[in-house]
Scaffold this active site. Structure first.
Site, mmCIF file in Angstrom:
data_model
loop_
_atom_site.group_PDB
_atom_site.id
_atom_site.type_symbol
_atom_site.label_atom_id
_atom_site.label_comp_id
_atom_site.label_asym_id
_atom_site.label_seq_id
_atom_site.Cartn_x
_atom_site.Cartn_y
_atom_site.Cartn_z
ATOM 1 N N MET A 1 -27.651 -68.555 -36.665
ATOM 2 C CA MET A 1 -28.771 -69.511 -36.621
ATOM 3 C C MET A 1 -29.512 -69.500 -37.965
ATOM 4 O O MET A 1 -30.647 -69.952 -38.052
ATOM 5 C CB MET A 1 -29.704 -69.170 -35.466
ATOM 6 C CG MET A 1 -28.995 -69.309 -34.118
ATOM 7 S SD MET A 1 -30.101 -69.565 -32.738
ATOM 8 C CE MET A 1 -30.988 -68.026 -32.727
ATOM 9 N N ALA B 1 -31.345 -68.100 -41.594
ATOM 10 C CA ALA B 1 -32.253 -67.038 -42.065
ATOM 11 C C ALA B 1 -31.407 -65.777 -42.271
ATOM 12 O O ALA B 1 -31.671 -64.711 -41.702
ATOM 13 C CB ALA B 1 -33.421 -66.806 -41.121
ATOM 14 N N HIS C 1 -25.833 -60.528 -41.001
ATOM 15 C CA HIS C 1 -24.927 -61.687 -41.034
ATOM 16 C C HIS C 1 -23.856 -61.502 -42.119
ATOM 17 O O HIS C 1 -22.689 -61.808 -41.919
ATOM 18 C CB HIS C 1 -25.704 -62.965 -41.359
ATOM 19 C CG HIS C 1 -26.764 -63.330 -40.363
ATOM 20 N ND1 HIS C 1 -28.097 -63.348 -40.668
ATOM 21 C CD2 HIS C 1 -26.671 -63.694 -39.057
ATOM 22 C CE1 HIS C 1 -28.787 -63.729 -39.607
ATOM 23 N NE2 HIS C 1 -27.957 -63.941 -38.605
ATOM 24 N N GLN D 1 -30.610 -72.403 -26.249
ATOM 25 C CA GLN D 1 -30.650 -70.974 -25.930
ATOM 26 C C GLN D 1 -32.052 -70.375 -26.041
ATOM 27 O O GLN D 1 -32.224 -69.180 -25.883
ATOM 28 C CB GLN D 1 -29.642 -70.194 -26.785
ATOM 29 C CG GLN D 1 -30.026 -70.038 -28.240
ATOM 30 C CD GLN D 1 -28.901 -69.397 -29.025
ATOM 31 O OE1 GLN D 1 -27.863 -70.017 -29.252
ATOM 32 N NE2 GLN D 1 -29.074 -68.153 -29.437
ATOM 33 N N GLY E 1 -22.155 -59.902 -33.733
ATOM 34 C CA GLY E 1 -22.815 -58.619 -33.949
ATOM 35 C C GLY E 1 -23.102 -57.900 -32.642
ATOM 36 O O GLY E 1 -23.489 -58.527 -31.645
ATOM 37 N N LYS F 1 -25.529 -56.013 -32.300
ATOM 38 C CA LYS F 1 -26.987 -56.011 -32.150
ATOM 39 C C LYS F 1 -27.332 -56.818 -30.899
ATOM 40 O O LYS F 1 -28.229 -56.486 -30.143
ATOM 41 C CB LYS F 1 -27.615 -56.645 -33.402
ATOM 42 C CG LYS F 1 -29.006 -56.211 -33.709
ATOM 43 C CD LYS F 1 -30.067 -57.038 -33.032
ATOM 44 C CE LYS F 1 -30.315 -58.344 -33.737
ATOM 45 N NZ LYS F 1 -31.336 -59.146 -33.036
ATOM 46 N N ASP F 2 -26.574 -57.898 -30.691
ATOM 47 C CA ASP F 2 -26.734 -58.734 -29.497
ATOM 48 C C ASP F 2 -25.577 -58.406 -28.553
ATOM 49 O O ASP F 2 -24.696 -59.247 -28.306
ATOM 50 C CB ASP F 2 -26.730 -60.213 -29.905
ATOM 51 C CG ASP F 2 -27.838 -60.512 -30.900
ATOM 52 O OD1 ASP F 2 -28.986 -60.654 -30.478
ATOM 53 O OD2 ASP F 2 -27.564 -60.570 -32.125
HETATM 54 P P1 AMP Z 1 -28.258 -64.988 -35.135
HETATM 55 O O1 AMP Z 1 -28.369 -65.776 -36.399
HETATM 56 O O2 AMP Z 1 -29.407 -64.072 -34.890
HETATM 57 O O3 AMP Z 1 -27.887 -65.838 -33.949
HETATM 58 O O4 AMP Z 1 -27.026 -64.014 -35.356
HETATM 59 C C1 AMP Z 1 -25.763 -64.494 -35.720
HETATM 60 C C2 AMP Z 1 -24.767 -63.390 -35.570
HETATM 61 O O5 AMP Z 1 -25.141 -62.289 -36.406
HETATM 62 C C3 AMP Z 1 -24.707 -62.839 -34.126
HETATM 63 O O6 AMP Z 1 -23.360 -62.531 -33.825
HETATM 64 C C4 AMP Z 1 -25.553 -61.612 -34.216
HETATM 65 O O7 AMP Z 1 -25.225 -60.632 -33.251
HETATM 66 C C5 AMP Z 1 -25.214 -61.126 -35.622
HETATM 67 N N1 AMP Z 1 -26.253 -60.228 -36.111
HETATM 68 C C6 AMP Z 1 -27.588 -60.483 -36.166
HETATM 69 N N2 AMP Z 1 -28.247 -59.398 -36.620
HETATM 70 C C7 AMP Z 1 -27.320 -58.442 -36.854
HETATM 71 C C8 AMP Z 1 -27.368 -57.086 -37.310
HETATM 72 N N3 AMP Z 1 -28.516 -56.498 -37.635
HETATM 73 N N4 AMP Z 1 -26.210 -56.407 -37.416
HETATM 74 C C9 AMP Z 1 -25.027 -56.993 -37.084
HETATM 75 N N5 AMP Z 1 -24.913 -58.262 -36.643
HETATM 76 C C10 AMP Z 1 -26.039 -58.973 -36.523
#
Ligand code: AMP
Length: 279
Positions: free
Chosen positions: A30, A32, A37, A61, A147, A149-150
């Site tokens: 998403m 940022a 990432h 979401q 990740g 993390k999620d």
């Molecule tokens: P998001 O932009 O937050 O939707 O995250 C995009 C992808 O990056 C998802 O698969 C997240 O799980 C992964 N991600 C976000 N933060 C982290 C992190 N600190 N370590 C590893 N993967 C991450």
């Protein structure tokens, strides 16, 4: 790096690359972008011939409209970061390009939708499943990277992909933390310095909670964790759970489980953060 806003155009580009025998990797985000990432994209670059990163803040979401409105947008910097690591394709569509006129679908997420994030963010994982499967249709990756993390999101995506698009392989990448140990998240940008200084205490407490599981009952550890967070300025615990890493069944008796992870969601000021780690 080639940048696409049109679903049709990136679909055609990937069809061409596939016809050349290229292995396609996808990293949905998403935006940022941060080091978490970037770790995913670097992992994808090692495993695939062509790597596409998508940046799309998916309204479906967000169960909290304010969280959606305040979600950071740093597209110029994101594009530059992706250029610097030699990502091949960036897909940056608008809502219309992703969903067109189609209505969101309901997926069978089973037990995964009833616990932790599923319980506290109703509709969240249906939104995640919708956007990820839509991206899979558009980009047709061989492998997609997510990740841990999620972690619960990773499990949801594995489940729907195995059921509906089993040729796509899902790879999980361990959490990247900043120098203070806080799991990197785009939402960290919204923390004040004081809130950040409080939030960085959580990973250590989460680890301690995991260590306590060998000799203390779950309910006692949960109460301890809540008190610890209550005693730190700006923090409020939403949940602490121990769950089976393979099924996300909540743990009552640890002896019944091979792999257990500790999960939390908490507020630092008004910003809701999540974290989890293996025991
Ligand atoms: P998001 O932009 O937050 O939707 O995250 C995009 C992808 O990056 C998802 O698969 C997240 O799980 C992964 N991600 C976000 N933060 C982290 C992190 N600190 N370590 C590893 N993967 C991450």
């Amino acid at each position: 790096m080639k940048v696409f806003e049109s679903a049709g155009q990136i679909h055609a580009e990937i069809n061409f690359l596939r016809s050349q025998g290229k292995k396609i990797g996808l990293v949905p985000t998403m935006g940022a972008l941060h080091k978490g990432h970037i770790a995913l994209i670097q992992r994808a670059l090692m495993a695939c011939d062509t790597v596409a990163c998508s940046i799309f803040v998916n309204p479906l979401q967000f169960n909290n409209p304010d969280d959606y409105k305040k979600y950071p947008n740093t597209i110029a910097k994101d594009t530059q970061m992706l250029e610097e690591i030699d990502c091949h394709l960036l897909f940056h569509p608008n809502y219309e390009q992703v969903y067109g006129q189609s209505k969101p679908r309901e997926y069978d997420l089973g037990h995964l939708n009833n616990v932790m994030e599923g319980q506290f963010r109703p509709g969240h994982f249906q939104g995640v499943a919708n956007v990820v499967l839509r991206f899979f249709e558009i980009l047709q990756p061989d492998v997609a990277f997510f990740g841990l993390k999620d972690y619960q999101q990773y499990m949801v995506i594995k489940r729907v992909t195995e059921q509906l698009m089993p040729s796509i392989r899902i790879v999980g990448v361990e959490t990247i933390r900043d120098e203070k140990g806080l799991a990197m998240s785009s939402r960290n940008l919204r923390l004040t310095t004081d809130e950040y200084n409080s939030a960085i205490k959580v990973p250590e407490l989460l680890k301690e909670a995991g260590e306590m599981l060998s000799h203390k009952p779950v309910e006692e550890i949960k109460a301890w964790f809540t008190t610890q967070l209550d005693n730190i300025e700006h923090l409020k615990n939403e949940y602490l759970e121990f769950a089976d890493a393979d099924t996300l069944e909540l743990v009552i008796n640890p002896a019944n489980h091979k792999n257990i992870r500790t999960f939390t969601a908490f507020y630092a000021g008004e910003v809701r953060l999540i974290d989890n780690m293996p025991i």
